[in-house]
Design an enzyme around this catalytic site. Structure first.
Site, PDB file in Angstrom:
ATOM      1  N   GLU A  31       0.873  -1.173   0.000  1.00  0.00           N
ATOM      2  CA  GLU A  31       0.000   0.000   0.000  1.00  0.00           C
ATOM      3  C   GLU A  31       0.910   1.221   0.000  1.00  0.00           C
ATOM      4  OE1 GLU A  31      -3.068   0.026  -0.475  1.00  0.00           O
ATOM      5  OE2 GLU A  31      -3.658  -2.037  -0.092  1.00  0.00           O
ATOM      6  N   CYS A  50      -2.021   9.314   2.522  1.00  0.00           N
ATOM      7  CA  CYS A  50      -1.564   8.689   1.278  1.00  0.00           C
ATOM      8  C   CYS A  50      -2.496   8.971   0.109  1.00  0.00           C
ATOM      9  CB  CYS A  50      -1.376   7.191   1.464  1.00  0.00           C
ATOM     10  SG  CYS A  50      -2.888   6.307   1.921  1.00  0.00           S
TER      11      CYS A  50
END
Length: 476
Positions: free
Chosen positions: A222, A256
């Site tokens: 991720e 993110c």
């Protein structure tokens, strides 16, 4: 990655001992029951509800100032929701899936068994230090795995609290937390896990993937990247700023999936920038002292952001910053919301993931031009488009690639539990959340059950008329 077998570090020796004990425990108990798994998830849910204030205090101390409201929303509430959702859907997720058997293989039954992979490792980052440790933990426990977590050294208080609270709920051969810095992280990723889950930067993600490859360990990465925010010509840029400003400057941009740059119709730059600054000033008045505005995690990260902005300022880019009195801040890591118009494309601001409260604004000459600009760069983790027309937005999505996407709102796609969340290309691979998370830590084992006597016995040498009959059946 170093050879962890050759090191004599006590902390790494202890880590390897925990791994060995978890492997042995999994071999002893390969299949935790539905009731046991649901109980594991209930423990997580109860922990967050009862001790959420402690986690908020620890996160606040690690950041030097972290909005308690943002922690409640993005960490505590998110973790509770994912644990509850997984617990409620676990019976369906765990059940075997029947599949059809072709006529040439009848009679017989075929199905997919969903089995835990084994001992899994989770490397979690600092920006959402609790949520990004607990969300994959929930998925791994739902799948019936044993779990080792390596949290970030940038958030030592939160990491210590994660370790102590989980130790109260689970034996170390079930769930263990490994603290430490880069040396421990390197040794951790070199362990022969049955699955390794990493959240963090693309640069470190490459290193993690190489370490896992030595053991042929499957990996979920991720990562991040430069997630674009695109304003279509049919959408009022000032209206878009109302939601985009929140999505960008939440957690001071240390997210993110935060919009990393905005593409606005040529000629609309000024109204968009003015609206962004006005919205930001309304949400976070006096960022120097505002408890709802989060600090940058470290002096090094703050210095990096400052250098990025100064580089483009010196290159002639137009820089807008919210009024900020350093002397009042009481924290040298407060970085005010910043909007930069037309930074050079070769600047660090446009080449690297920003991970801070700085939004570059670029112009586009229509959505075809915007799509081309995005497609010429690495695949982003998220893509956002603002348009009054669903068809326009969907057409734009069909012309681009990203890990996830949202229309007319940033960030919130990751809160839909049944949507898989993950990257593509440089923004990562693999996904989690909801059933996708359960399947990440699950081995789907295909099984075919034949009766004691099966017609396939007839299809063997010496091949003759029966074989020719089966050939015709196969070819239709």
């Amino acid at each position: 990655m170093p050879d962890t077998q050759a090191t004599s570090s006590p902390s790494i020796d202890a880590m390897q001992d925990v791994f060995a004990r978890q492997k042995a425990a999994f071999e002893h108990e390969r299949h935790r029951s539905l009731s046991e798994r649901k109980a594991d998830l209930e423990k997580i849910e109860k922990l967050v509800k009862e001790r959420g204030d402690e986690f908020a205090d620890a996160i606040d101390a690690d950041f030097g100032r972290r909005s308690k409201s943002e922690t409640a929303l993005a960490e505590l509430g998110f973790t509770i929701a994912t644990a509850k959702h997984s617990r409620q859907h676990l019976p369906k997720w765990m059940s075997s899936k029947r599949v059809s058997v072709p006529m040439t293989l009848a009679p017989g039954n075929a199905y997919v068994r969903r089995e835990p992979k084994g001992v899994v490792g989770i490397v979690s980052p600092w920006n959402y230090s609790m949520q990004l440790a607990f969300a994959p933990l929930v998925a791994a426990l739902a799948a019936g795995c044993r779990v080792m977590i390596k949290p970030s050294e940038f958030t030592p208080r939160t990491s210590a609290l994660i370790k102590s609270t989980l130790a109260e709920l689970f034996s170390e051969d079930h769930v263990a937390v490994i603290e430490g810095g880069p040396e421990e992280a390197s040794a951790f990723t070199a362990l022969p896990f049955d699955h390794l889950f990493y959240t963090g930067s693309t640069q470190v993600g490459r290193i993690v993937a190489k370490a896992a490859a030595e053991n042929l360990t499957p990996v979920t990465l991720e990562l991040g990247g430069k997630s674009p925010a695109v304003i279509a010509p049919d959408f009022d840029p000032a209206e878009a700023a109302k939601t985009l400003a929140w999505g960008k400057f939440l957690n001071a941009g240390q997210t993110c999936v935060a919009p990393d740059y905005a593409l606005v119709p040529r000629g609309a730059e000024k109204p968009f920038v003015d609206a962004m600054m006005a919205e930001t000033a309304q949400m976070w008045p006096d960022v120097a002292t505002n408890e709802d505005y989060t600090a940058i995690i470290s002096e090094r990260h703050h210095a990096r952001l400052s250098a990025m902005v100064e580089e483009v300022r010196e290159a002639g880019a137009e820089v807008h910053q919210l009024a900020f009195d350093k002397a009042k801040a009481g924290n040298t890591r407060i970085f005010p919301p910043t909007v930069v118009v037309d930074p050079p494309l070769d600047s660090k601001l446009m080449r690297e993931e920003i991970f801070g409260p700085v939004l570059p604004v670029l112009s586009h000459d229509g959505l075809e031009d915007a799509a081309r600009f995005i497609n010429e760069r690495d695949r982003p983790l998220a893509l956002y488009i603002w348009s009054k027309s669903k068809q326009t937005a969907r057409t734009f999505l069909s012309k681009t690639i990203s890990g996830g996407a949202a229309v007319n709102l940033p960030l919130l796609h990751l809160s839909v539990e049944d949507l898989p969340f993950g990257g593509v290309g440089a923004s990562g691979y693999g996904a989690y959340h909801g059933e996708a998370g359960f399947l990440t830590f699950t081995h789907e084992r295909g099984v075919f059950e034949a009766p004691v006597w099966h017609p396939s016995r007839l299809v063997r040498p010496p091949y003759g008329k029966v074989f020719e009959f089966f050939k015709k059946l196969q070819s239709g």
